[in-house]
Every structure is written in C-alpha cells, then in structure tokens.
Motif scaffolding. Structure first.
Motif, PDB file in Angstrom:
ATOM      1  N   ARG A   1       0.818  -1.213   0.000  1.00 39.06           N
ATOM      2  CA  ARG A   1       0.000   0.000   0.000  1.00 39.06           C
ATOM      3  C   ARG A   1       0.855   1.267   0.000  1.00 39.06           C
ATOM      4  N   LYS A   2       1.832   1.326   0.905  1.00 35.86           N
ATOM      5  CA  LYS A   2       2.605   2.566   1.045  1.00 35.86           C
ATOM      6  C   LYS A   2       3.695   2.713  -0.016  1.00 35.86           C
ATOM      7  N   LYS A   3       4.567   1.730  -0.119  1.00 34.65           N
ATOM      8  CA  LYS A   3       5.715   1.847  -1.025  1.00 34.65           C
ATOM      9  C   LYS A   3       5.307   1.738  -2.493  1.00 34.65           C
ATOM     10  N   ASP A   4       4.610   0.645  -2.850  1.00 31.23           N
ATOM     11  CA  ASP A   4       4.255   0.416  -4.251  1.00 31.23           C
ATOM     12  C   ASP A   4       2.959   1.101  -4.663  1.00 31.23           C
ATOM     13  N   GLY A   5       2.115   1.475  -3.695  1.00 33.51           N
ATOM     14  CA  GLY A   5       0.854   2.132  -4.023  1.00 33.51           C
ATOM     15  C   GLY A   5      -0.085   1.274  -4.845  1.00 33.51           C
ATOM     16  N   LEU A   6      -0.097  -0.035  -4.575  1.00 31.45           N
ATOM     17  CA  LEU A   6      -0.875  -0.961  -5.405  1.00 31.45           C
ATOM     18  C   LEU A   6      -2.271  -1.238  -4.863  1.00 31.45           C
TER      19      LEU A   6
ATOM     20  N   GLY B   1      -7.549  -8.074   0.437  1.00 27.15           N
ATOM     21  CA  GLY B   1      -7.225  -6.713   0.043  1.00 27.15           C
ATOM     22  C   GLY B   1      -8.028  -6.263  -1.154  1.00 27.15           C
ATOM     23  N   THR B   2      -8.043  -4.957  -1.388  1.00 34.67           N
ATOM     24  CA  THR B   2      -8.726  -4.374  -2.544  1.00 34.67           C
ATOM     25  C   THR B   2      -7.733  -3.530  -3.336  1.00 34.67           C
ATOM     26  N   TYR B   3      -7.958  -3.424  -4.647  1.00 31.58           N
ATOM     27  CA  TYR B   3      -6.994  -2.753  -5.529  1.00 31.58           C
ATOM     28  C   TYR B   3      -7.658  -2.474  -6.872  1.00 31.58           C
ATOM     29  N   ALA B   4      -7.001  -1.692  -7.688  1.00 29.20           N
ATOM     30  CA  ALA B   4      -7.474  -1.469  -9.055  1.00 29.20           C
ATOM     31  C   ALA B   4      -7.187  -2.709  -9.886  1.00 29.20           C
ATOM     32  N   PRO B   5      -8.127  -3.154 -10.725  1.00 28.36           N
ATOM     33  CA  PRO B   5      -7.943  -4.394 -11.489  1.00 28.36           C
ATOM     34  C   PRO B   5      -6.633  -4.448 -12.277  1.00 28.36           C
ATOM     35  N   ILE B   6      -6.139  -3.307 -12.720  1.00 26.38           N
ATOM     36  CA  ILE B   6      -4.903  -3.300 -13.518  1.00 26.38           C
ATOM     37  C   ILE B   6      -3.692  -3.771 -12.705  1.00 26.38           C
ATOM     38  N   ASN B   7      -3.813  -3.734 -11.374  1.00 25.46           N
ATOM     39  CA  ASN B   7      -2.692  -4.094 -10.501  1.00 25.46           C
ATOM     40  C   ASN B   7      -2.718  -5.553 -10.046  1.00 25.46           C
ATOM     41  N   ARG B   8      -3.574  -6.350 -10.606  1.00 20.98           N
ATOM     42  CA  ARG B   8      -3.756  -7.735 -10.124  1.00 20.98           C
ATOM     43  C   ARG B   8      -2.437  -8.507 -10.051  1.00 20.98           C
ATOM     44  N   ASP B   9      -1.722  -8.611 -11.135  1.00 22.33           N
ATOM     45  CA  ASP B   9      -0.519  -9.439 -11.161  1.00 22.33           C
ATOM     46  C   ASP B   9       0.559  -8.896 -10.232  1.00 22.33           C
ATOM     47  N   ARG B  10       0.655  -7.559 -10.156  1.00 22.16           N
ATOM     48  CA  ARG B  10       1.660  -6.956  -9.289  1.00 22.16           C
ATOM     49  C   ARG B  10       1.321  -7.189  -7.812  1.00 22.16           C
ATOM     50  N   ILE B  11       0.027  -7.202  -7.487  1.00 25.16           N
ATOM     51  CA  ILE B  11      -0.401  -7.473  -6.104  1.00 25.16           C
ATOM     52  C   ILE B  11       0.009  -8.885  -5.712  1.00 25.16           C
TER      53      ILE B  11
END
Length: 456
Positions: free
Chosen positions: A320-325, A348-358
């Motif tokens: 959340r803090k460092k990568d902002g994902l 966790g929750t995130y923008a769909p574009i960040n799925r693989d990075r999460i």
C-alpha cells in the motif's frame, strides 16, 4: 410476570445526577479479584464481576444452547427466530418495548443461531431487574408475526441478491465448491458450506410455519450460561433463574461441534467481475493449530507483524505505502479454542490493472519473511500493540462479559489470561520467526482474485 409497559413509563423519573464510578484498572488480577462464579450446576452456570461503573451501568448476557449441529442444520428456519422475536408481534408492540426499555434506561439485543441464542441486556443497578422481567417473558413466550416474517425475509433476500455480483461473492462461488470437494463433504454435513445461490434458495424455501415450528422445537432454557458485569444489585441471577425456570428445550442436549484440521490443496482462481471498479484478493490456508498449543501466541504475533496490525505491518508498508498498489490489505489468523482447524488469510482491494503486481508483491514479501524473518524492532512494536489491544478490550464491559462466557465454557479464569499475557511478553524473536516458518506455506494457499480484468 412482566411489569406493565404503561406503569413503567408513568413511574419513570430521571435521575438528577450520574454516579461517577470508581477508578479501576482492569488487569487480569483485578478482574479476577472482583469475579464470583458458580459453575457446579451443569444446566445453569454463571459468573458475576462487580465494579462501580459510571452511572451504575450493568451488562448482562444470557446464553441458551441446544441440539447437535448435524441435526440442527436440517432446520434452517431456526436462524430466523431471533430476528422475529426482535421484531415483536407488531410494530406497535416493538415500539412499546422500546419505550419501556428507554424508561428503564436499558437496551436489549438478541442474537440467535443454529444451536443457541445470546440475550444481552444493558441497564443500570436500579433498573436491570425490571428490564430482565420485561425482556425474558417476551423471549420465552414469543408471539411471532407472519407480517414480520415476510418483511425480514424480503430484507434478507434483498441484501443477499444485491451482493451477488460483488467480487468477493464471485470468488466464494468458486472457492466454496472447491473447498467442499477437497474436504470430501456433501450437503447436509456440518462442514459443508453453501454458496450464495444455495443460501438464497434455502431462504426462499422457508415458510412462516417453519419458523414457528423451529421456535417451538428448539428454543428453551435447558442449558443456561449467565455473565454479569458492572454495578449489579443482588438478585439478578435469581431473577434470571425465576424467569427461565421450567422452560425446557425440546431439542436434544447441546453438543459442541469440534472441527478437526484438514489440509486444503493450494491453487489460484481468477474470476471476472464485470463493471466493478475495485478488485479483490482473498487468500486461505488452513493450519493444524489449537489455542492452547505453545505455537499459537507466537504465530499470532508473527501474523500481526506480517499483515495484521493496522498500517504497521509488512504488507501495508510494501503493497500500500511503497508500491501504491492497494487501497487496503491485511492478514489475519484465527485459532480455535476447540479443535485444531485454524485459518490464515489475506484480503485486500486494488485497481484491477494491478492484479498481477499485487500477487507478485504478496509472494515476495512472504518469501522475504520466511527467509530473513522479522526484526527485533517489529517484534517490540507489535507486541506492545497487541498487549494494548488486550487491555482496551478489558476496559469494555461487553468484552469482559463475553470473556466470562468463554471462561465458563473452558473452565478458565482471568489467571489463564494473565498467563497468556505473560507468554506474549516472553516470546523471543526466534520463537516468532520459527512459528511463521512452521505454519505459513504459500504453496498451500488458495488464492482468489476477482475484478473487471477484461477492461484493465
């Protein structure tokens, strides 16, 4: 008999001052010194913790239990009894009860389930017995309403159906059948979990007559547990006994269901959630661990450092803090008092574009924690936070009443809580790191991700 509502309202006179209460530090030792228990009678066990509260406040919890889970799950209508009792016979009767409780400076709640119910009365020293006299007859001789049934059923169905396309629900629709198959369970077994569609179909099939029958055949006071916290007068336990005396449940005697550990094969499930702005990640792993195991406290502290302690944890710092994902991400572990089917999870929750990075970041942080362990500074910060959370819980009368209930079930006292605090204080960094490495197995994770990935 219950006091007349009109009489209560006429007799009510507001107090001109509020008692300030005593200065009380809720350490385990202090709580134990104020506690009286009577657990020798299997069908009526109670514990009372006396202290001078502000406003002479009193919290009373009454647990009624019945039945064996394997049989009780065949009666899904029993789960609707408590909501209908809470709704009363009519809106006018519900309002009359609310007005009477307000006159008594009291509140009442009812939580019912498959094998029992919990009645909570919050009041003060002068009014708690009258509040009990008002509430318990309405539970014991409940007049259920067909109109209330239709209203409650419609509300529940609306809530369930409105969540049908949510990402977490869509993950569950795949994860639940996968778990049922992996655990070798079929519908009708206690370990079987229902998908949302199955829950909706079950609810639609319940009639008002089913609920009335479930109340008549299950609800009763054959196994009573009572917890009282605060400035209670003499006679509260006796009044509860008087109100519930002779009301026997027609169900078989209560038998606790104990879940034993079963491993779950790891896999990844990717689910499309069309037109949803946020995506979800949900991780499950089951662990062979019980509350009394020496590793339990060490693993809880390790998971707090990994992802369970608000924003001060590895996952939040990196993802959340460092990568902002992510918008939020946390980990937790649930370790049972009975049985050894513990659970570790990440959500966790995130923008769909960040799925693989999460997913990649989660795996990297887990591998790093397994390889290098946590630091002494992380250990001390999180240990201090956990001890503070425990102390804050002991400052809440509702939390203390729940603890008294658990102690009755476990045949424990606050001395056992003091021992757990001492164990937490004594944990070493080596013990915490060893517990994380022993139990957290990424290859055994069921990872579910759901979101509108097609448009990402």
């Amino acid at each position: 008999a219950a006091p007349p509502v009109a009489g209560l309202l006429l007799a009510y006179k507001p107090r001109s001052t509020i008692d300030a209460g005593e200065a009380f530090t809720a350490t385990p030792e202090a709580l134990e010194s104020r506690t009286v228990r009577n657990v020798g009678e299997p069908t009526f066990q109670w514990a009372r913790l006396s202290k001078q509260n502000r406003g002479n406040a009193v919290t009373v919890k009454i647990s009624l239990r019945w039945g064996e889970l394997a049989e009780q799950i065949k009666q899904p209508a029993v789960n609707l009894v408590a909501p209908l009792i809470s709704e009363a016979e009519s809106p006018a009767q519900k309002q009359a009860r609310t007005d009477a409780l307000t006159a008594l400076k009291s509140r009442f709640s009812l939580a019912g389930g498959t094998q029992g119910t919990m009645i909570t009365v919050s009041s003060d020293r002068d009014n708690v017995i009258d509040a009990i006299k008002l509430v318990l007859p309405q539970v014991r001789s409940a007049k259920l309403s067909g109109d209330a049934f239709e209203r409650v059923k419609k509300q529940l169905l609306t809530q369930m159906e409105s969540g049908a396309r949510e990402p977490q629900t869509l993950i569950n629709n795949q994860a639940i059948p996968y778990k049922n198959k992996a655990f070798g369970v079929s519908p009708g077994e206690p370990r079987y979990r229902k998908t949302l569609a199955e829950q909706i179909a079950e609810l639609k099939g319940i009639s008002f007559e089913d609920v009335v029958k479930a109340y008549d055949e299950n609800w009763g006071a054959s196994a009573i547990r009572v917890a009282i916290v605060g400035t209670a007068p003499e006679g509260v336990v006796e009044e509860i006994r008087r109100q519930l005396s002779g009301w026997a449940s027609k169900a078989p005697a209560y038998v606790r269901y104990v879940r034993q550990y079963q491993p779950l094969p790891g896999t990844v499930m990717t689910v499309e959630a069309p037109d949803k702005t946020n995506a979800v990640i949900d991780v499950d792993q089951y662990l062979p661990l019980t509350r009394k195991h020496p590793d339990a406290a060490a693993l809880e502290l390790a998971v707090a450092m990994f992802g369970g302690n608000a924003l001060d944890n590895r996952l939040a710092a990196r993802i959340r803090k460092k990568d902002g994902l992510s918008y939020g991400i946390r980990a937790g572990v649930s370790i049972p008092e009975f049985g050894d089917h513990a659970h570790f999870g990440v959500e966790g929750t995130y923008a769909p574009i960040n799925r693989d990075r999460i997913v990649s970041a989660l795996r990297e942080e887990t591998d790093l924690a397994l390889k290098d362990g946590f630091t002494a500074d992380e250990l001390e910060r999180n240990r201090s936070d956990l001890l503070q959370q425990r102390q804050q819980a002991r400052n809440s009368d509702d939390s203390v009443a729940n603890t008294l209930m658990i102690q009755i079930n476990l045949n424990e006292t606050f001395a056992d809580i003091a021992k757990r605090d001492a164990n937490l204080k004594a944990l070493t960094l080596q013990q915490v790191n060893s517990a994380f490495r022993e139990y957290i197995k990424p290859d055994a994770w069921l990872i579910g991700v759901a979101g509108d990935f097609a448009k990402a």
